[in-house]
Scaffold this motif. Sequence first.
Motif, PDB file in Angstrom:
ATOM      1  N   SER A   1       0.822  -1.211   0.000  1.00  0.00           N
ATOM      2  CA  SER A   1       0.000   0.000   0.000  1.00  0.00           C
ATOM      3  C   SER A   1       0.855   1.260   0.000  1.00  0.00           C
ATOM      4  N   ALA A   2       2.082   1.172   0.488  1.00  0.00           N
ATOM      5  CA  ALA A   2       2.941   2.358   0.533  1.00  0.00           C
ATOM      6  C   ALA A   2       3.938   2.385  -0.630  1.00  0.00           C
ATOM      7  N   TYR A   3       3.643   1.622  -1.689  1.00  0.00           N
ATOM      8  CA  TYR A   3       4.601   1.530  -2.806  1.00  0.00           C
ATOM      9  C   TYR A   3       4.955   2.901  -3.370  1.00  0.00           C
ATOM     10  N   PHE A   4       3.967   3.782  -3.419  1.00  0.00           N
ATOM     11  CA  PHE A   4       4.277   5.126  -3.941  1.00  0.00           C
ATOM     12  C   PHE A   4       5.433   5.758  -3.174  1.00  0.00           C
ATOM     13  N   GLU A   5       5.374   5.650  -1.862  1.00  0.00           N
ATOM     14  CA  GLU A   5       6.443   6.265  -1.068  1.00  0.00           C
ATOM     15  C   GLU A   5       7.802   5.615  -1.351  1.00  0.00           C
ATOM     16  N   HIS A   6       7.791   4.310  -1.565  1.00  0.00           N
ATOM     17  CA  HIS A   6       9.052   3.626  -1.860  1.00  0.00           C
ATOM     18  C   HIS A   6       9.629   4.149  -3.179  1.00  0.00           C
ATOM     19  N   VAL A   7       8.744   4.277  -4.169  1.00  0.00           N
ATOM     20  CA  VAL A   7       9.156   4.821  -5.462  1.00  0.00           C
ATOM     21  C   VAL A   7       9.715   6.232  -5.277  1.00  0.00           C
ATOM     22  N   PHE A   8       8.981   7.017  -4.536  1.00  0.00           N
ATOM     23  CA  PHE A   8       9.369   8.407  -4.310  1.00  0.00           C
ATOM     24  C   PHE A   8      10.772   8.483  -3.702  1.00  0.00           C
ATOM     25  N   LEU A   9      10.998   7.703  -2.672  1.00  0.00           N
ATOM     26  CA  LEU A   9      12.277   7.780  -1.967  1.00  0.00           C
ATOM     27  C   LEU A   9      13.417   7.246  -2.825  1.00  0.00           C
TER      28      LEU A   9
END
Lengths: 350, 490
Positions: free
Chosen positions: B246-254
């Motif tokens: 669910s937090a994949y976006f944040e992983h991509v972002f970082l």
Amino acid sequence: MINASTSSCGVLPGLNGLLSRYAESMLWLARYMERIENLARLMEVTEAFVRGPDGQTGWDSIIQINSDEVAFYALHTKATEADVLAFYITEQANPNSIKAMAHAVRENARSVRPLISTEMWAHLNMFTRWMLDLQFADIRLDSLSNICNRLKQECQTHYGITEGTLYRDQAWLFYMLGKQLERSDQITRLIDIRYHTLLPHGEKAGSDLDSSQWASVLRSAAAYHAFRRLQPVTTTPENVVGFLLKNEGFPRSLATSLSTFDALLAMLAAHKSLRRQCIPVQERAAELRVTLQEQTAQDMIVRGLHEYMQWIQTQIHHIQNDIAAAFWPPAAPLAPPPLSQTQTQTQTQG
Amino acid sequence: MTHTTTTAPLHMPGLFAPYQIPDFFCELLNRKEPAPPALQDILHRIDGYSLEELRHRAASAEAQLYKAGITFTVYSDSKAIDRILPFDILPRVITAKEWAHIEAGVQQRVAALNLFLYDIYHDRAILRDGIVPAELVLSNPNYCQAMVGLKVPGGVYVHINGTDLIRDQSGRFLVLEDNARTPSGVSYVIENRHMMLRLMPDLASALPLRSVDEYGLKLHQSLCEVSPHGVTDPQVVLLSPGIFNSAYFEHVFLAREMGIPLVEGKDLLVENHRVYMRTVMGLRPVHAIYRRLNDDFLDPQVFNPTSMLGVPGLVEAYRRGNVTIANALGTGVADDKAIYAYMPRIIRYYLNQDPILGSVQTHICAEPEGLAYTLANMDKLVIKPVGESGGYGLIIGPQATKAELEAFRTLLVANPSNYISQPVINLSVSPTLCPDGIEARHVDLRPFAVTGRSTWVLPGGLSRVALRKGSLVVNSSQGGGSKDTWVLAS
């Protein structure tokens, strides 16, 4: 996009040692986008121009082009317009449907989201959502061409954004390789099936055929007007086949796709640690180009166009497998098995 | 609940005319001290908008967030639904003075957490000295045997920490909890700022705002600083559970902000106790892993043997000092809600300093007095399970019905050591665009601290806002949204 100056400049800038998983996803992202565009064009042209001997729209030819006879007739008894469209637009169980391909595009795009430009992602995000939300009711007859047009335009928007924003490192190379592979595959399928639909009993080339049918073959490949400029008077099967396979100026011809593929491979091989891995792929691609250059369209037809097209498709399939073996070999037995093999399951069409 | 009389809220015409602040500290309109000029400036600028303008811009924000895929994924009925974290276009503002206080307090807290973790995995002096009950630490499910005796580079266990802060009625900052495992939300801090500058350039223009753009750089730098000894150009990667998280976006972002590969477990491989990633050019060494995967999933040879997300042999490679893992394993014992109660004592023990940031008074139900007090005052307390996060499983006494309290009493008595209780804190509020106009909504703040050779605190933080009227729960899973957090430079 590929020219002598870029291919001779040696090692690409930027990321060295692209993750194998990224390379695989970039390649498949490009392949699926091409496949969606081709399918959209095929559906549109079929509806408008393609007629069988009985004057009925030749929807079954789409099934043949995609080698989907078994899957289609498992679900339907007759290739009616409604059934064929449902099968190719909304049927989740068909890996070649718009919906299934949208899903594949979305997952690949998500995987490479750290690499692709935010503009690419934002567009793919909305485009794949739209495709995934398509309902059968949306494809009423009067709006099929609208849907196909939107599909084509969105794909072309994607290519434009990609051309203008994607950083040209190894990830870009794998994307471009996938695009050329898919185009090569699609053009040979199109020729193979259309040719035999139009000449069902091995009639001699030059029979008295409806030239509008040949025009439809060209339209399916977005080649009609280019062909007209080159061949203003005669539309013969040899001319059409020759144009789609051998013309070096037409962006979707087999010759153009293969020479672009070669140039891209040369760029990849320019990196010393990749040279060895590129060799089997380069050899196979070279062989393809040689057979294409050495034969005229008439030679191909006389010797058996169907067999030649089939052989090319097999070679493309091998090239895909060679690339996979070289750049994303399966994990060693000790490591956990890969979670998802969906792509290697859905990648082949026949 | 105490009801102190507060200074009268500012009376303003226009947009803020109907704005009502009950007793709470308001970040913009009721600070109980003269507001600095920049703050008054912001207030007047906001007042210059019409409600229509604000609504129009808010709708545009939502559309942009959705399009850009700044979303978290909720799974239901095997369908994946992408949700945006609701974004409020009115910023939450922190003055330079307040920030200096927060920054020092967070740095102190991170220092104490790292010293505590080192101690409990080595000498256990704090347990021997009876400051923290040994049982609370050693029997804690998050105490990690693989960490015992292991020296981590720079003594850093908590490389990335999120400190949840609230303000009470008098405006005092209190720590509500520490997040020392894999705290999330920092991508929203930065994306919110970008959104805000696109959407409300007129509001932000020429204000002395601290930038939040350095986070990726600082994080990468810190991870390089604590890479294994002798590696000059460390390869850092971000380890994500994958595209379905669910937090994949944040992983991509970082990963993007740090310019490093986002890897999944299947991309990594351990050979001869060294970690490699699979690339088109073969195996390439990996020296530091920013993992966004819980301890349990990191290595099937050590933890959950059925997990496919991790990397077999990773923990042994880590134990041999061949790779840095951030955050370290076993940090969950330090941010536990029960340990939280001891944090002021932990800070004094290691640093010989008074805590800069206050804590919320906490009753530990595992202790007989704590349980007795809690049971006697259920209607006045917030009671939380120690192992849960996301605002799940807690009860807010004053807002609960009799029946709910009775049902909770049964749970509590059946398993007292699973609970702590705290007095209800009347969180501060911040003006928020609501269906009926601008209204007061409760907010908290999660600043992010990055630790390599030193600790750097991102000037800002995630301001979460409870969008439901009167709600004190700011978690996104419970109807919370977020605001851009403006730290004033002067």
